[in-house]
Design a protein around this motif. Structure first.
Motif, PDB file in Angstrom:
ATOM      1  N   ARG A 123       0.855  -1.180   0.000  1.00 18.84           N
ATOM      2  CA  ARG A 123       0.000   0.000   0.000  1.00 18.84           C
ATOM      3  C   ARG A 123       0.898   1.239   0.000  1.00 18.84           C
ATOM      4  N   ASN A 124       0.311   2.365  -0.255  1.00 18.37           N
ATOM      5  CA  ASN A 124       1.009   3.612   0.016  1.00 18.37           C
ATOM      6  C   ASN A 124       1.125   3.788   1.530  1.00 18.37           C
ATOM      7  N   GLU A 125       2.251   4.338   1.972  1.00 21.68           N
ATOM      8  CA  GLU A 125       2.426   4.528   3.401  1.00 21.68           C
ATOM      9  C   GLU A 125       1.348   5.456   3.944  1.00 21.68           C
ATOM     10  N   SER A 126       0.971   5.223   5.164  1.00 19.05           N
ATOM     11  CA  SER A 126      -0.100   6.003   5.762  1.00 19.05           C
ATOM     12  C   SER A 126       0.349   7.430   6.042  1.00 19.05           C
ATOM     13  N   PRO A 127      -0.533   8.401   5.933  1.00 20.65           N
ATOM     14  CA  PRO A 127      -0.189   9.778   6.280  1.00 20.65           C
ATOM     15  C   PRO A 127       0.390   9.911   7.693  1.00 20.65           C
ATOM     16  N   LEU A 128      -0.192   9.170   8.642  1.00 20.06           N
ATOM     17  CA  LEU A 128       0.271   9.239  10.026  1.00 20.06           C
ATOM     18  C   LEU A 128       0.488   7.814  10.528  1.00 20.06           C
ATOM     19  N   SER A 129       1.732   7.489  10.921  1.00 16.04           N
ATOM     20  CA  SER A 129       2.031   6.105  11.280  1.00 16.04           C
ATOM     21  C   SER A 129       3.056   6.029  12.408  1.00 16.04           C
ATOM     22  N   ALA A 130       3.147   4.841  12.990  1.00 23.23           N
ATOM     23  CA  ALA A 130       4.183   4.511  13.963  1.00 23.23           C
ATOM     24  C   ALA A 130       4.285   2.995  14.001  1.00 23.23           C
ATOM     25  N   THR A 131       5.494   2.488  14.224  1.00 24.11           N
ATOM     26  CA  THR A 131       5.725   1.056  14.301  1.00 24.11           C
ATOM     27  C   THR A 131       6.673   0.766  15.463  1.00 24.11           C
ATOM     28  N   ASN A 132       6.264  -0.171  16.314  1.00 20.74           N
ATOM     29  CA  ASN A 132       7.079  -0.578  17.465  1.00 20.74           C
ATOM     30  C   ASN A 132       7.429   0.595  18.377  1.00 20.74           C
ATOM     31  N   ALA A 133       6.562   1.561  18.452  1.00 22.55           N
ATOM     32  CA  ALA A 133       6.793   2.720  19.316  1.00 22.55           C
ATOM     33  C   ALA A 133       6.126   2.501  20.676  1.00 22.55           C
ATOM     34  N   VAL A 134       6.672   3.160  21.696  1.00 23.63           N
ATOM     35  CA  VAL A 134       6.136   3.086  23.052  1.00 23.63           C
ATOM     36  C   VAL A 134       5.872   4.509  23.545  1.00 23.63           C
ATOM     37  N   ASN A 135       4.723   4.684  24.191  1.00 29.24           N
ATOM     38  CA  ASN A 135       4.333   6.005  24.712  1.00 29.24           C
ATOM     39  C   ASN A 135       4.232   7.030  23.580  1.00 29.24           C
ATOM     40  N   LEU A 220      -4.442   6.780   9.655  1.00 29.72           N
ATOM     41  CA  LEU A 220      -3.539   6.582  10.786  1.00 29.72           C
ATOM     42  C   LEU A 220      -3.372   5.093  11.019  1.00 29.72           C
ATOM     43  N   VAL A 221      -2.146   4.612  10.998  1.00 31.20           N
ATOM     44  CA  VAL A 221      -1.849   3.209  11.292  1.00 31.20           C
ATOM     45  C   VAL A 221      -0.730   3.154  12.329  1.00 31.20           C
ATOM     46  N   PHE A 222      -1.059   2.667  13.505  1.00 35.56           N
ATOM     47  CA  PHE A 222      -0.060   2.406  14.539  1.00 35.56           C
ATOM     48  C   PHE A 222       0.074   0.890  14.669  1.00 35.56           C
ATOM     49  N   THR A 223       1.268   0.364  14.422  1.00 32.78           N
ATOM     50  CA  THR A 223       1.499  -1.070  14.380  1.00 32.78           C
ATOM     51  C   THR A 223       2.427  -1.504  15.507  1.00 32.78           C
ATOM     52  N   SER A 224       1.979  -2.476  16.279  1.00 34.74           N
ATOM     53  CA  SER A 224       2.804  -3.064  17.353  1.00 34.74           C
ATOM     54  C   SER A 224       3.332  -1.995  18.304  1.00 34.74           C
ATOM     55  N   CYS A 225       2.469  -1.073  18.677  1.00 33.40           N
ATOM     56  CA  CYS A 225       2.844  -0.001  19.601  1.00 33.40           C
ATOM     57  C   CYS A 225       2.227  -0.257  20.981  1.00 33.40           C
ATOM     58  N   LYS A 226       2.849   0.296  22.011  1.00 34.99           N
ATOM     59  CA  LYS A 226       2.359   0.160  23.374  1.00 34.99           C
ATOM     60  C   LYS A 226       2.147   1.536  23.996  1.00 34.99           C
ATOM     61  N   ASN A 227       1.085   1.634  24.785  1.00 31.70           N
ATOM     62  CA  ASN A 227       0.749   2.862  25.498  1.00 31.70           C
ATOM     63  C   ASN A 227       0.481   3.988  24.508  1.00 31.70           C
ATOM     64  N   VAL A 228      -0.705   3.923  23.906  1.00 28.60           N
ATOM     65  CA  VAL A 228      -1.091   4.827  22.820  1.00 28.60           C
ATOM     66  C   VAL A 228      -2.297   5.652  23.266  1.00 28.60           C
ATOM     67  N   LEU A 229      -2.256   6.938  22.972  1.00 27.79           N
ATOM     68  CA  LEU A 229      -3.367   7.820  23.296  1.00 27.79           C
ATOM     69  C   LEU A 229      -3.745   8.665  22.091  1.00 27.79           C
ATOM     70  N   LEU A 230      -5.026   8.649  21.749  1.00 29.56           N
ATOM     71  CA  LEU A 230      -5.603   9.590  20.786  1.00 29.56           C
ATOM     72  C   LEU A 230      -6.676  10.354  21.541  1.00 29.56           C
ATOM     73  N   ASN A 242     -10.036   5.202   8.621  1.00 32.37           N
ATOM     74  CA  ASN A 242      -9.564   6.405   9.285  1.00 32.37           C
ATOM     75  C   ASN A 242      -8.505   6.085  10.341  1.00 32.37           C
ATOM     76  N   LEU A 243      -8.890   5.402  11.403  1.00 35.90           N
ATOM     77  CA  LEU A 243      -7.966   5.053  12.481  1.00 35.90           C
ATOM     78  C   LEU A 243      -7.778   3.544  12.520  1.00 35.90           C
ATOM     79  N   HIS A 244      -6.516   3.099  12.476  1.00 33.59           N
ATOM     80  CA  HIS A 244      -6.251   1.659  12.417  1.00 33.59           C
ATOM     81  C   HIS A 244      -5.114   1.288  13.367  1.00 33.59           C
ATOM     82  N   PRO A 245      -5.423   1.100  14.648  1.00 35.94           N
ATOM     83  CA  PRO A 245      -4.431   0.520  15.550  1.00 35.94           C
ATOM     84  C   PRO A 245      -4.327  -0.984  15.308  1.00 35.94           C
ATOM     85  N   LEU A 246      -3.128  -1.467  15.054  1.00 30.70           N
ATOM     86  CA  LEU A 246      -2.891  -2.861  14.657  1.00 30.70           C
ATOM     87  C   LEU A 246      -1.889  -3.497  15.617  1.00 30.70           C
TER      88      LEU A 246
END
Length: 546
Positions: A123-135, A220-230, A242-246
């Motif tokens: 896919r095209n990369e998401s406009p807003l993303s994070a991978t393996n991020a914490v906090n 928004l795709v956050f993949t394998s992240c811990k302690n996430v706040l929207l 729209n929002l895809h926490p994975l």
């Protein structure tokens, strides 16, 4: 942001009737951040709506991360940007009056290997993303806009004639049958290829590049992240979901607004996929597909991942336009369990409570507790269990004809999905096409479901087939169609206790040779010309009036 939310607190005010059946739940850990604030203005940001601020935002995030974390501030103004990647310990904060607009220049988005609808895809990369991020967090009172209109195809039947003419005149291309508009030839080409984005050995980089415009990203795709706040932010106009926490753990979504045009293809609000310890509260959704959706991967890939979405509270939310208000499936192959859904309102959603799957998915959905749900003006079903999901809009368009699925009993395998152990109480629905629809598989019924304390105003009452172990207690059906009010086919161990209804020609119709152990109790049958009607092989001993 230092608060922890204990799932067991929900028991104090909700789901008390089922408290002894509920498992103990863990804490949701929320992110904590240093107070240091870095403005993107200090890194060259310009809020003129023309300058790309990708590098300025990237530098600010990197600097905050290097310092051990902090707040990256997007001040008031119009900020154009390419893709943004969050890093650990960073809170991206949008001030009131800030509009973070993602560019419609597709060259700014790299093609990457990711996950789409439960499968590995390019896919095209998401406009807003994070991978393996914490906090990590996205907070504030600003707006994140995905510029989805540049990406999405649009069906003619979902627009007025004047809207369609304006869209066609804007550019793009129209399908050969003149029923679909595409933003580009690449988008049209990709749509004509089955599973175009699926990763497979024979597909070359040149192939994916030839359909790049078709491979729409989720906003928004956050993949394998811990302690996430929207929190607090408005997310809108996504290219796809729209929002895809994975595969995230400790996810809090609070007081957000999520918007998409009602005609937006795949324009889901939030899809929580294979996540653990989740809180979604006090938020508003008005979108083009499912509103609040629980997923866990698709078919064999999802079963192999084996990560259910579990331990979630969804409370105090409002959903307007959407295919479903609260939804599980259809990609639920890793399972879903221990979900509490309390005090939500659905207004104008195609379906209120929507649980969907199909053969091939596998996966177990269980321990679902839903209380205090209010619905109004539901075009389809107020409550739906469907194990024959066919990837169609839930409400047919005018003139659309749909064939019912072929019913046959197949062997039970790991690919057979399971729906069981649902407890749904305190539901009021003012207006729906059908109050309750249940359609299980012959080889795997929907099982062990309790529905109680409901008033459901709808055109039609209940249609149930291939169900086992259902209890309806103190449920009032206020329906226009009364012949019959309730229909049960090839189902067993069904208890109808204290059922309310309008004066009816037939209260309960039972059909099918496999129907048995159906009990109608505590119900005044005198308002029905015929309390029970039997047909299509149903036997008199299948029904008891107590």
């Amino acid at each position: 942001m230092k608060r922890n939310f204990l799932f067991a607190l929900l028991l104090a005010g909700t789901a008390t009737a089922f408290a002894q059946q509920q498992p103990a739940m863990p804490r949701i850990t929320q992110p904590q951040f240093r107070k240091d604030t870095l403005s993107i203005l200090a890194y060259g940001g310009k809020n003129d709506g023309v300058t790309l601020n990708t590098e300025a935002i990237k530098k600010a995030i990197a600097a905050a991360n290097k310092k051990g974390g902090g707040v990256v501030l997007v001040p008031a103004g119009f900020w154009l940007t390419g893709p943004v990647v969050l890093q650990s310990n960073v809170n991206l904060h949008l001030a009131k009056g800030a509009l973070l607009q993602f560019t419609d220049d597709f060259s700014q988005y790299k093609l990457i290997a990711t996950n789409w609808e439960g499968l590995d895809q390019m896919r095209n990369e998401s406009p807003l993303s994070a991978t393996n991020a914490v906090n990590i967090a996205v907070t504030g009172q600003g707006i994140v806009d995905g510029n989805g209109g540049a990406w999405r195809a649009v069906k003619k039947e979902k627009l007025t004639e004047s809207q369609w003419k304006k869209l066609v005149a804007s550019g793009g291309v129209v399908s050969d049958d003149k029923r679909m508009w595409y933003p580009s030839e690449q988008s049209k080409k990709g749509n004509s290829i089955k599973n175009a984005g699926a990763i497979s050995p024979e597909k070359t980089p040149d192939f994916y590049a030839s359909i790049k415009d078709f491979l729409r990203p989720n906003l928004l795709v956050f993949t394998s992240c811990k302690n996430v706040l929207l929190e607090g932010v408005t997310f809108q106009n996504s290219p796809a979901w729209n929002l895809h926490p994975l595969m995230c753990e400790n996810l809090t979504v609070r007081s957000v607004k999520v918007f998409n045009p009602w005609f937006a293809q795949n324009g889901d609000g939030i899809d929580v996929e294979s996540c653990k310890n989740v809180l979604i509260e006090n938020s508003l959704f008005d979108v083009g597909d499912d509103g609040i959706c629980i997923k866990s991967g698709r078919d064999e890939a999802g079963r192999k991942r084996a990560l259910p979405t579990e331990n979630a509270i969804i409370r105090n939310n409002t959903v307007y336009h959407a295919h479903g208000g609260f939804v599980i499936g259809s990609e639920m192959s890793g399972g879903a369990r221990n979900l509490w859904v309390d005090n939500n309102t659905f207004i104008g959603t195609d379906i209120g409570l929507r649980f969907k799957t199909t053969r091939g998915r596998g996966g177990v959905v269980e321990n679902i507790f839903i209380t205090n749900t209010t619905m109004k003006d539901i075009p389809g079903e107020a409550i739906l269990f469907d194990m024959y999901y066919a990837a169609q809009d839930p409400v047919p368009m005018a003139g659309e004809r749909r064939e019912p699925p072929k019913v046959e009993k197949l062997p039970v395998t790991e690919a057979t999905p399971i729906f069981r152990k649902f407890r749904i109480s305190n539901v009021v629905c003012d207006g729906a096409e059908k109050a309750l629809f249940v359609r299980g598989l012959p080889e795997m019924n929907v099982t062990d479901v309790v529905l109680e304390n409901m008033t459901l105003q709808a055109h039609k009452g209940m249609e149930m087939t291939e169900a086992t172990g259902f209890t309806l207690r103190n449920v009032r059906f206020v329906t226009k169609e009364t012949d019959p009010v309730l229909s049960i086919h090839n189902s067993k161990n069904i208890t109808l206790d204290k059922i309310g209804y309008n004066p009816a020609a037939v209260l309960l119709q039972v059909t099918g040779t496999d129907s048995k152990e159906i009990k109608l109790k505590g119900t005044d049958t005198r308002s029905a010309q015929k309390p029970v009607a039997l047909d299509f092989g149903a036997r008199a001993e299948a029904v008891s009036i107590l």
